[in-house]
Design an enzyme around this catalytic site. Sequence first.
Site, PDB file in Angstrom:
ATOM      1  N   GLY A  67      97.901 -11.646  -5.001  1.00  0.00           N
ATOM      2  CA  GLY A  67      98.182 -13.056  -4.797  1.00  0.00           C
ATOM      3  C   GLY A  67      97.216 -13.650  -3.791  1.00  0.00           C
ATOM      4  N   GLY A 115      99.641  -8.393  -6.696  1.00  0.00           N
ATOM      5  CA  GLY A 115      99.980  -9.242  -7.831  1.00  0.00           C
ATOM      6  C   GLY A 115      99.251  -8.888  -9.111  1.00  0.00           C
ATOM      7  N   GLU A 138     100.574  -3.779   0.660  1.00  0.00           N
ATOM      8  CA  GLU A 138     101.285  -4.828   1.387  1.00  0.00           C
ATOM      9  C   GLU A 138     101.606  -4.486   2.841  1.00  0.00           C
ATOM     10  OE1 GLU A 138     101.553  -5.634  -2.871  1.00  0.00           O
ATOM     11  OE2 GLU A 138     101.879  -3.831  -1.686  1.00  0.00           O
ATOM     12  N   ASP A 146     105.853  -5.767  -3.840  1.00  0.00           N
ATOM     13  CA  ASP A 146     106.643  -6.700  -4.646  1.00  0.00           C
ATOM     14  C   ASP A 146     106.149  -6.662  -6.091  1.00  0.00           C
ATOM     15  OD1 ASP A 146     104.194  -7.974  -4.096  1.00  0.00           O
ATOM     16  OD2 ASP A 146     105.097  -9.979  -4.047  1.00  0.00           O
TER      17      ASP A 146
END
Length: 348
Positions: A67, A115, A138, A146
Amino acid sequence: MTENEDVLVSVRNGVGILTLNRPKAINSLNDAMVAGMADALHAWAGDDSVHTVLLTGAGERGLCAGGDVVALYHSAKAGGADARRFWFDEYVLNAYIGRYPKPYVALMDGIVMGGGVGVAAHGSVRVVTDTTKMAMPEVGIGFIPDVGGTYLLSRAPGALGLHAALTGAPFSGADAIAMGFADHYVPHDQLAGFAEAVVADGVEKALAAYAVEPPASPLLEQRDWIDECYAGETVADIIAALRGHGAAAEKAADLISTRSPIALSVTLEAVRRAAKLETLEDVLRQEYRTSCASVRSHDFVEGIRAQLVDKDRNPQWAPASIAAVSPADVEAYFVPAEPDLTFQEESK
């Protein structure tokens, strides 16, 4: 289609092609890309003239680096509303890819992180290469894995998923197949031919012509010490077990020790809880909660500042040590979000 759009959408010979098109940013995902992918996938799902989806990335560096975390950093500093909206839409897309009704072929070449894993590794035909560099990194920015990453990490053989989650270290295409993040191995220099074959001949013939046996997985070969060391109850126990266990284990301990203590503690708990959740949707809902908690945290803003804004590589974590993280600190990350993540598609 104009060439400056962040995601290029086209159809060739019954194959819907999605090209992530921010090569200078290694195709990092933004709101427009998530929305564009979702719109195209929903349209193709009901279009009998489209039988297969092919996901690829523009440029030479990789499918997708994750992301757009600098945008998330600015949102976090302004209350986090934009970040929460982005994650909501992104995770709904991840779930939709996971149950997509047509073959979804993801070309996981080069860098595929965060992502990028979310839009690729839940597809039905996941292709890696000798240049694949995959990671869920992360914890290095005070965040929690995630995009359905903890679903995959929790289902990897033994403790390989915990090793990947807590170190945040990249792993190879062969490792990705061994860990359940990918299915097929195509040499990088053959990937363009494979993509053309998907369009010309269909998925099965393309795989038969281009997929090869992957090399041995370095992580799988180290599973004995990984399984032993990551069996510890806490992050502190795991680091202690890694110490004195050989060069590779020491390197892992050194890496984990640089990561956000709260992010590590929550990640360990998140992967363990994900193992007990039945569906990808259930895990994504848990991840949405940990993401919403992260955006309120000190370490998320501080981690991105240190890595990507000021680039001093010297985050000042708070709490500053694993020992200072309390069970209540960890539990707070799992409180239901308001509103919580929902999947409208399930009821349509």
